[in-house]
Design a protein around this motif. Structure first.
Motif, PDB file in Angstrom:
ATOM      1  N   SER A 352       0.896  -1.243   0.006  1.00 21.78           N
ATOM      2  CA  SER A 352      -0.070   0.040  -0.105  1.00 21.78           C
ATOM      3  C   SER A 352       0.891   1.384   0.069  1.00 21.78           C
ATOM      4  CB  SER A 352      -0.929   0.102   1.250  1.00 21.78           C
ATOM      5  OG  SER A 352      -1.321  -1.211   1.417  1.00 21.78           O
ATOM      6  N   GLN A 353       2.207   1.039  -0.249  1.00 17.43           N
ATOM      7  CA  GLN A 353       3.231   2.197  -0.435  1.00 17.43           C
ATOM      8  C   GLN A 353       3.263   2.970   1.073  1.00 17.43           C
ATOM      9  OE1 GLN A 353       4.725   2.848  -3.425  1.00 17.43           O
ATOM     10  NE2 GLN A 353       3.350   1.164  -4.281  1.00 17.43           N
ATOM     11  N   ILE A 354       2.928   2.324   2.163  1.00 14.22           N
ATOM     12  CA  ILE A 354       3.153   3.164   3.234  1.00 14.22           C
ATOM     13  C   ILE A 354       4.788   2.656   3.774  1.00 14.22           C
ATOM     14  CG2 ILE A 354       2.369   3.170   5.781  1.00 14.22           C
ATOM     15  CD1 ILE A 354      -0.095   3.846   4.230  1.00 14.22           C
ATOM     16  N   LYS A 355       5.344   3.930   4.123  1.00 12.37           N
ATOM     17  CA  LYS A 355       6.716   3.698   4.624  1.00 12.37           C
ATOM     18  C   LYS A 355       6.894   3.143   6.127  1.00 12.37           C
ATOM     19  CE  LYS A 355      10.569   6.056   4.702  1.00 12.37           C
ATOM     20  NZ  LYS A 355      11.032   7.410   4.761  1.00 12.37           N
ATOM     21  N   PRO A 356       7.563   2.088   6.546  1.00 10.87           N
ATOM     22  CA  PRO A 356       7.499   1.660   7.916  1.00 10.87           C
ATOM     23  C   PRO A 356       8.338   2.584   8.836  1.00 10.87           C
ATOM     24  CG  PRO A 356       8.953   0.487   6.451  1.00 10.87           C
ATOM     25  CD  PRO A 356       8.236   1.137   5.623  1.00 10.87           C
ATOM     26  N   ASN A 357       7.988   2.670  10.038  1.00 11.28           N
ATOM     27  CA  ASN A 357       8.756   3.667  10.949  1.00 11.28           C
ATOM     28  C   ASN A 357       9.314   2.800  12.141  1.00 11.28           C
ATOM     29  OD1 ASN A 357       6.738   3.238  12.700  1.00 11.28           O
ATOM     30  ND2 ASN A 357       5.964   5.232  12.655  1.00 11.28           N
ATOM     31  N   GLY A 358       9.805   3.432  13.230  1.00  5.86           N
ATOM     32  CA  GLY A 358      10.601   2.583  14.287  1.00  5.86           C
ATOM     33  C   GLY A 358       9.545   1.686  14.732  1.00  5.86           C
ATOM     34  N   VAL A 359       8.264   1.982  14.951  1.00  3.35           N
ATOM     35  CA  VAL A 359       7.463   1.177  15.730  1.00  3.35           C
ATOM     36  C   VAL A 359       7.247  -0.090  15.053  1.00  3.35           C
ATOM     37  CG1 VAL A 359       5.276   1.292  16.923  1.00  3.35           C
ATOM     38  CG2 VAL A 359       6.452   3.485  16.885  1.00  3.35           C
ATOM     39  N   THR A 360       7.057   0.300  13.619  1.00  2.00           N
ATOM     40  CA  THR A 360       6.635  -1.063  12.838  1.00  2.00           C
ATOM     41  C   THR A 360       7.894  -2.006  12.910  1.00  2.00           C
ATOM     42  OG1 THR A 360       6.369   0.673  11.210  1.00  2.00           O
ATOM     43  CG2 THR A 360       5.862  -1.526  10.557  1.00  2.00           C
ATOM     44  N   PHE A 361       8.986  -1.488  13.027  1.00  2.00           N
ATOM     45  CA  PHE A 361      10.263  -2.664  13.410  1.00  2.00           C
ATOM     46  C   PHE A 361      10.210  -3.145  14.690  1.00  2.00           C
ATOM     47  CE2 PHE A 361      11.767  -0.787   9.402  1.00  2.00           C
ATOM     48  CZ  PHE A 361      12.168  -1.874   8.661  1.00  2.00           C
ATOM     49  N   ILE A 362       9.749  -2.468  15.542  1.00  2.78           N
ATOM     50  CA  ILE A 362       9.598  -3.035  16.830  1.00  2.78           C
ATOM     51  C   ILE A 362       8.593  -4.233  16.997  1.00  2.78           C
ATOM     52  CG2 ILE A 362       8.770  -2.730  19.368  1.00  2.78           C
ATOM     53  CD1 ILE A 362       9.853  -0.135  19.152  1.00  2.78           C
ATOM     54  N   GLY A 363       7.449  -4.110  16.253  1.00  6.61           N
ATOM     55  CA  GLY A 363       6.498  -5.098  16.058  1.00  6.61           C
ATOM     56  C   GLY A 363       7.227  -6.189  15.376  1.00  6.61           C
ATOM     57  N   LEU A 364       8.030  -6.008  14.157  1.00  5.95           N
ATOM     58  CA  LEU A 364       8.362  -7.064  13.406  1.00  5.95           C
ATOM     59  C   LEU A 364       9.662  -7.787  14.262  1.00  5.95           C
ATOM     60  CD1 LEU A 364       8.517  -5.149  10.034  1.00  5.95           C
ATOM     61  CD2 LEU A 364       6.957  -6.738  10.520  1.00  5.95           C
ATOM     62  N   LEU A 365      10.305  -7.297  15.024  1.00  7.38           N
ATOM     63  CA  LEU A 365      11.266  -8.008  15.667  1.00  7.38           C
ATOM     64  C   LEU A 365      10.717  -8.970  16.850  1.00  7.38           C
ATOM     65  CD1 LEU A 365      14.019  -5.204  16.030  1.00  7.38           C
ATOM     66  CD2 LEU A 365      14.178  -7.030  14.543  1.00  7.38           C
ATOM     67  N   HIS A 366       9.587  -8.269  17.489  1.00 12.67           N
ATOM     68  CA  HIS A 366       8.764  -9.144  18.264  1.00 12.67           C
ATOM     69  C   HIS A 366       8.472 -10.494  17.743  1.00 12.67           C
ATOM     70  CE1 HIS A 366       7.952  -6.034  21.645  1.00 12.67           C
ATOM     71  NE2 HIS A 366       8.350  -7.051  22.068  1.00 12.67           N
ATOM     72  N   ALA A 367       7.836  -9.968  16.442  1.00 14.48           N
ATOM     73  CA  ALA A 367       7.429 -11.423  15.620  1.00 14.48           C
ATOM     74  C   ALA A 367       8.576 -12.499  15.599  1.00 14.48           C
ATOM     75  CB  ALA A 367       6.829 -10.866  14.572  1.00 14.48           C
ATOM     76  N   CYS A 368       9.664 -11.882  15.239  1.00 17.59           N
ATOM     77  CA  CYS A 368      10.838 -12.818  14.849  1.00 17.59           C
ATOM     78  C   CYS A 368      11.241 -13.478  16.299  1.00 17.59           C
ATOM     79  CB  CYS A 368      12.003 -11.986  14.261  1.00 17.59           C
ATOM     80  SG  CYS A 368      11.815 -11.396  12.767  1.00 17.59           S
ATOM     81  N   SER A 369      11.056 -12.880  17.229  1.00 20.10           N
ATOM     82  CA  SER A 369      11.517 -13.289  18.598  1.00 20.10           C
ATOM     83  C   SER A 369      10.955 -14.502  18.798  1.00 20.10           C
ATOM     84  CB  SER A 369      11.226 -12.227  19.575  1.00 20.10           C
ATOM     85  OG  SER A 369      12.414 -12.247  20.427  1.00 20.10           O
ATOM     86  N   HIS A 370       9.351 -14.057  18.658  1.00 15.01           N
ATOM     87  CA  HIS A 370       8.223 -15.250  18.937  1.00 15.01           C
ATOM     88  C   HIS A 370       8.378 -16.658  18.007  1.00 15.01           C
ATOM     89  CE1 HIS A 370       5.253 -14.554  22.162  1.00 15.01           C
ATOM     90  NE2 HIS A 370       5.602 -13.279  21.938  1.00 15.01           N
ATOM     91  N   MET A 371       8.860 -16.429  17.131  1.00 15.72           N
ATOM     92  CA  MET A 371       9.111 -17.561  16.134  1.00 15.72           C
ATOM     93  C   MET A 371      10.206 -17.844  16.219  1.00 15.72           C
ATOM     94  SD  MET A 371       6.406 -16.548  13.157  1.00 15.72           S
ATOM     95  CE  MET A 371       7.019 -15.210  12.512  1.00 15.72           C
ATOM     96  N   GLY A 372      11.106 -17.393  16.822  1.00 23.90           N
ATOM     97  CA  GLY A 372      12.651 -18.076  16.844  1.00 23.90           C
ATOM     98  C   GLY A 372      13.400 -17.857  15.698  1.00 23.90           C
ATOM     99  N   MET A 373      13.119 -16.569  14.886  1.00 27.39           N
ATOM    100  CA  MET A 373      13.723 -16.408  13.603  1.00 27.39           C
ATOM    101  C   MET A 373      14.859 -15.508  13.591  1.00 27.39           C
ATOM    102  SD  MET A 373      10.142 -16.339  11.297  1.00 27.39           S
ATOM    103  CE  MET A 373      10.613 -15.125  10.599  1.00 27.39           C
ATOM    104  N   VAL A 374      16.072 -15.996  14.159  1.00 26.33           N
ATOM    105  CA  VAL A 374      17.055 -14.976  14.593  1.00 26.33           C
ATOM    106  C   VAL A 374      17.713 -14.275  13.336  1.00 26.33           C
ATOM    107  CG1 VAL A 374      19.494 -14.825  15.650  1.00 26.33           C
ATOM    108  CG2 VAL A 374      17.634 -16.569  16.358  1.00 26.33           C
ATOM    109  N   LYS A 375      17.726 -15.142  12.080  1.00 22.18           N
ATOM    110  CA  LYS A 375      18.498 -14.802  10.984  1.00 22.18           C
ATOM    111  C   LYS A 375      17.685 -13.593  10.364  1.00 22.18           C
ATOM    112  CE  LYS A 375      20.915 -16.889   7.331  1.00 22.18           C
ATOM    113  NZ  LYS A 375      20.981 -18.127   6.484  1.00 22.18           N
ATOM    114  N   LYS A 376      16.281 -14.008  10.494  1.00 22.61           N
ATOM    115  CA  LYS A 376      15.385 -12.746   9.674  1.00 22.61           C
ATOM    116  C   LYS A 376      15.479 -11.416  10.520  1.00 22.61           C
ATOM    117  CE  LYS A 376      11.235 -11.824   7.966  1.00 22.61           C
ATOM    118  NZ  LYS A 376      10.388 -12.005   6.326  1.00 22.61           N
ATOM    119  N   GLY A 377      15.391 -11.709  11.989  1.00 22.76           N
ATOM    120  CA  GLY A 377      15.413 -10.410  12.770  1.00 22.76           C
ATOM    121  C   GLY A 377      16.707  -9.750  12.441  1.00 22.76           C
TER     122      GLY A 377
END
Ligand code: ZN
Ligand code: ZN
Length: 629
Positions: A352-377
Motif C-alpha cells: 500500500s506504499q506506506i513507509k515503515p517507521n521505528g514502531v513498525t520494526f519493533i513489532g516485526l522484531l517481536h514477531a521474529c523473537s516469538h518465532m525464533g527467527m534469529v536470522k530474519k530478525g
C-alpha cells in the motif's frame, strides 16, 4: 476610460499633466484602488487624489488606514483620518490590535499598544483583552505584569473576562504562583476561571493540585471533567480517570470526543475492556468512528485489553489508515504470538506504499523473537537503517537481545549488548536475564543481575529471578545469599496487584488481600479449584517466595497472589466459556503461570493476563508466551 489605474509604485500625478478627460470622480476611485495601498506612502498618494477630486475622505477604508500606519511615525496622520471619519477611534484601533494579536507576530499588538498610549487614544476593556491575547501567544509573563498594572490603574480590574485572561497568561508563562495569587484575590469567578487553573495545572503535570481545584469547584462543565480525566490518564492514574468518568455520567453530562478518547486511553492502561466497548458504542452512535485518530485509539485499546479480533475488525473497516494504525496492528499480532500474521500485514502495508517507521520494526522484531527467527530478525535490524534510515532506539536493541536470548544464543546476546552504541537499560539486561532463566545459564545471569541491580537496586523482581535460578540448580547457599543481599539492600517487595473489570467496574486485588466484600465466596471457590488442581499434580512452587518464613506460610502467600484471586473472581462473575482478562502490575511468577495454565484447562476458559511486559493467553493448559517471559 472607465478605470483610473494607480500602480503601487507611481507617484502622485502632477496637476499640470492631468487632462479633463482623465479626471477621476468618486465613482472611478473604485475599491480596487482604495484598497491597493500597502504603505503610508501609497496611502498618501490616494489621499492626494481624493483631495484633488474633491471626494469625501470618508470613502477611505479606515481599518486599513489604521493597520498600515499603526506601527509607523505616520500614526498621528492615520489618527486624524479616523477622527475625521466620525467613527469611534477606540473601536478602529481595537480591531487593528485584534488582527495583530491573531497574526504570526503578536509582538505587533504590544507595539501598537504603546502607540495608543503615546497618542492618548482612549482605551477600553476590549483593548486589554486583545493585548492579553497577544501576550498569551508569546507566553511572556513580564508583559502580563505590566498590562496587569495598566488594568488596575484604569479601573478594569473587576472585569471577569480580563481577569480570566490574566490568570491564563500567568499560567502559560510559567508563573503558576502568580496565577494562583490572582485567582485567590478574585472576588468573582466563573467556570472558565476554574477550568483555566485545572487545565494549566494538568499541563504542568501537577495533577494533585488540579484535582484540589476540581473538587472545590462550585459547578463543573464537560470541559472541567475532561481536563481532569486527561490529567489522570497522563500521570498514569487510569483508575481515577475511569472513576471520574463514571461520576461524570452519573451527573448526566454528555462527554465529547476528547473526553471519550481520554477514557479509551485509560481503559487501555487498566485493561477495562467492557467500558472500552461501551465507549466504542457511543462513538459509533455519534458517528466519530470514521475519524482515523479515534480508530487508532480504539485499536490500541483493544490490543492492550487482549482483544485482538476487535482490533482487527476496526483496522479492516478503516477507509484510510496511517502508519500508526499499521504499526499498532503489526505489534498487536506479534505480542499475541501471531508472528506470521504480523508479517503478512507488513507485506500488505508495503504494497500500500506506506513507509515503515521505528514502531513498525519493533513489532516485526517481536514477531521474529516469538518465532525464533534469529536470522530474519538480524536482517530486519540491518535493513531498518540501511533502507529506511531509521536509527535504532533502545527498544530495538531490547528486541534484538530478546531474540537472541529466547533462541538460547546467550553468548551472542551478551556480545550484542557489549557492542551497543547506547547504554543498555533494564529492559535490555532483563531480556538477557529471561533467557538465562529459561536456558539455565547461571554465569551470564549473574552478569545480567549485576547490571540490573546497578540500574534499579530496589526492584525485587530481579532478586526473585536470580534466587529461582539458584534454586533450580539446587544451589541453596546462593539462594540464602540472595535473600541476605535483598535484606541488606533494604529491598521491599512491591505488592503485586491485579485488576479485573466486571460490568464496567474495576475490581482490584492486592496479594494476600482479604478485604474484598465477596472474599468468603472467593476463598470457597478457590479451595474447590485447588482440590481439582492438586488431583492433576499441582504442587505450589514455594521457591518463588523470598521470605524467611515457614513452608506452610509460603504456600499461603503463594495462593494469595493477586492474579489468582482476580481470576477466581472472574470465574465467579462471568458466564461459562467467557474469556477472563486480568491486568497485573508486576511480572507473573512461575507458580501463577503453572497454576493459570492448569486452571484454563480445568474450567475450559481462555485466561488473558497482561503483566508488566507482555500478554499471556492461557488456553487448554498452554500459554501463548511458550513459557518464556
Ligand atoms: Zn504468582
Ligand atoms: Zn505465559
Amino acid at each position: 476610460m472607465s478605470g483610473y489605474v494607480l500602480s503601487s509604485t507611481s507617484l502622485p500625478v502632477p496637476e499640470t499633466h492631468q487632462t479633463n478627460s482623465l479626471k477621476p470622480t468618486s465613482q472611478t476611485l473604485d475599491n480596487d484602488i482604495l484598497y491597493a495601498f500597502k504603505s503610508p506612502f501609497e496611502l498618501k498618494q490616494i489621499h492626494a487624489q481624493i483631495i484633488k477630486t474633491n471626494t469625501s475622505p470618508s470613502i477611505l477604508p479606515i481599518s486599513r488606514v489604521a493597520s498600515v500606519c499603526a506601527l509607523t511615525p505616520t500614526f498621528p496622520y492615520a489618527q486624524k483620518i479616523i477622527q475625521l471619519s466620525n467613527k469611534p477611534e477606540t473601536v478602529i484601533w481595537n480591531s487593528c490590535l485584534k488582527a495583530f494579536a491573531e497574526s504570526d507576530s503578536p509582538n505587533d499588538a504590544i507595539r501598537l499598544f504603546y502607540q495608543l498610549c503615546k497618542h492618548d487614544v482612549p482605551l477600553d476593556a476590549f483593548t486589554f483583552s486583545f493585548l492579553l491575547k497577544a501576550c498569551t501567544k508569546l507566553s511572556y509573563g513580564l508583559y502580563g505584569r505590566i498590562i496587569h498594572g495598566f488594568i488596575e490603574k484604569l479601573g478594569f480590574q473587576s472585569n471577569l473576562f480580563l481577569q480570566n485572561s490574566m490568570v491564563h497568561l500567568y499560567a502559560v508563562s510559567g508563573e503558576i504562583d502568580n496565577a494562583c495569587l490572582l485567582f485567590d484575590k478574585m472576588s468573582e469567578r466563573d467556570v472558565v476561571t476554574w477550568n483555566i487553573m485545572i487545565t494549566q495545572l494538568v499541563k504542568k503535570g501537577n495533577v494533585d493540585e488540579a484535582y484540589g481545584f476540581f473538587s472545590r469547584m462550585p459547578e463543573r462543565n464537560v470541559r472541567s471533567w475532561t481536563s481532569m480525566i486527561m490529567g489522570f490518564v497522563q500521570c498514569g492514574k487510569p483508575k481515577e480517570a475511569i472513576d471520574l468518568f463514571t461520576q461524570m455520567e452519573d451527573k448526566m453530562l454528555s462527554p465529547n470526543e476528547v473526553t471519550l478518547v481520554a477514557v479509551l486511553a485509560a481503559c487501555a492502561d487498566i485493561g477495562a475492556l467492557d467500558l472500552g466497548k461501551k465507549i466504542h458504542d457511543s462513538l459509533n452512535k455519534k458517528g466519530f468512528t470514521t475519524n482515523i485518530h479515534i480508530c487508532n485509539t480504539l485499536i490500541d485499546m483493544y490490543i492492550k485489553c487482549g482483544c485482538l479480533e476487535s482490533a482487527l475488525t476496526i483496522f479492516n473497516n478503516m477507509e484510510k489508515r496511517t502508519i500508526v494504525s499499521w504499526s499498532a496492528m503489526i505489534q498487536g499480532l506479534a505480542i499475541n504470538g501471531k508472528g506470521e500474521e504480523a508479517f503478512k500485514l507488513y507485506s500488505q502495508m508495503i504494497q500500500s506504499q506506506i513507509k515503515p517507521n521505528g514502531v513498525t520494526f519493533i513489532g516485526l522484531l517481536h514477531a521474529c523473537s516469538h518465532m525464533g527467527m534469529v536470522k530474519k530478525g538480524l536482517q530486519l535490524f540491518t535493513n531498518m537503517t540501511k533502507d529506511y534510515k531509521i536509527i535504532p532506539r533502545i527498544e530495538h536493541y531490547g528486541c534484538m537481545v530478546d531474540l537472541y536470548s529466547r533462541a538460547g544464543l546467550l553468548q551472542e546476546a551478551h556480545e550484542f549488548i557489549k557492542n551497543m552504541p547506547i547504554k543498555p537499560n533494564g529492559v535490555v539486561w532483563g531480556a538477557l536475564l529471561g533467557g538465562c532463566r529459561v536456558h539455565k545459564n547461571i554465569e551470564i545471569a549473574e552478569e545480567a543481575i549485576k547490571h540490573l541491580l546497578e540500574l534499579d537496586p530496589l526492584n525485587d523482581g530481579y532478586y526473585v529471578v536470580l534466587s529461582n535460578i539458584y534454586a533450580e540448580a539446587k544451589r541453596w547457599d546462593d539462594v540464602a545469599r540472595v535473600r541476605k543481599l535483598m535484606r541488606d539492600n533494604g529491598v521491599k517487595k512491591t505488592p503485586g496487584s491485579s485488576s479485573i473489570s466486571i460490568n464496567g467496574k474495576v475490581h482490584e486485588f492486592v496479594a494476600g488481600d482479604e478485604t474484598h466484600p465477596e472474599n468468603d465466596a472467593i476463598q470457597e471457590r478457590w479451595k474447590e479449584l485447588l482440590e481439582e488442581m492438586k488431583k492433576r499434580g499441582y504442587v505450589p512452587n514455594t521457591s518463588v517466595v523470598l521470605l524467611d518464613i515457614e513452608e506452610s506460610e509460603k504456600v499461603r502467600f503463594l495462593l494469595g497472589h493477586s492474579e489468582k484471586l482476580a481470576v477466581v473472581f472472574g470465574l465467579m462473575k462471568t458466564g461459562d466459556g467467557m474469556p477472563i482478562r486480568v491486568m497485573k502490575n508486576l511480572r507473573v511468577c512461575e507458580d501463577c503461570h503453572v497454576a493459570l495454565k492448569m486452571i484454563s484447562e480445568i474450567v475450559d476458559r481462555e485466561i488473558v493476563v497482561r503483566d508488566r511486559s507482555r500478554f499471556h493467553c492461557f488456553k487448554n493448559g498452554v500459554c501463548s508466551c511458550k513459557n518464556y517471559w
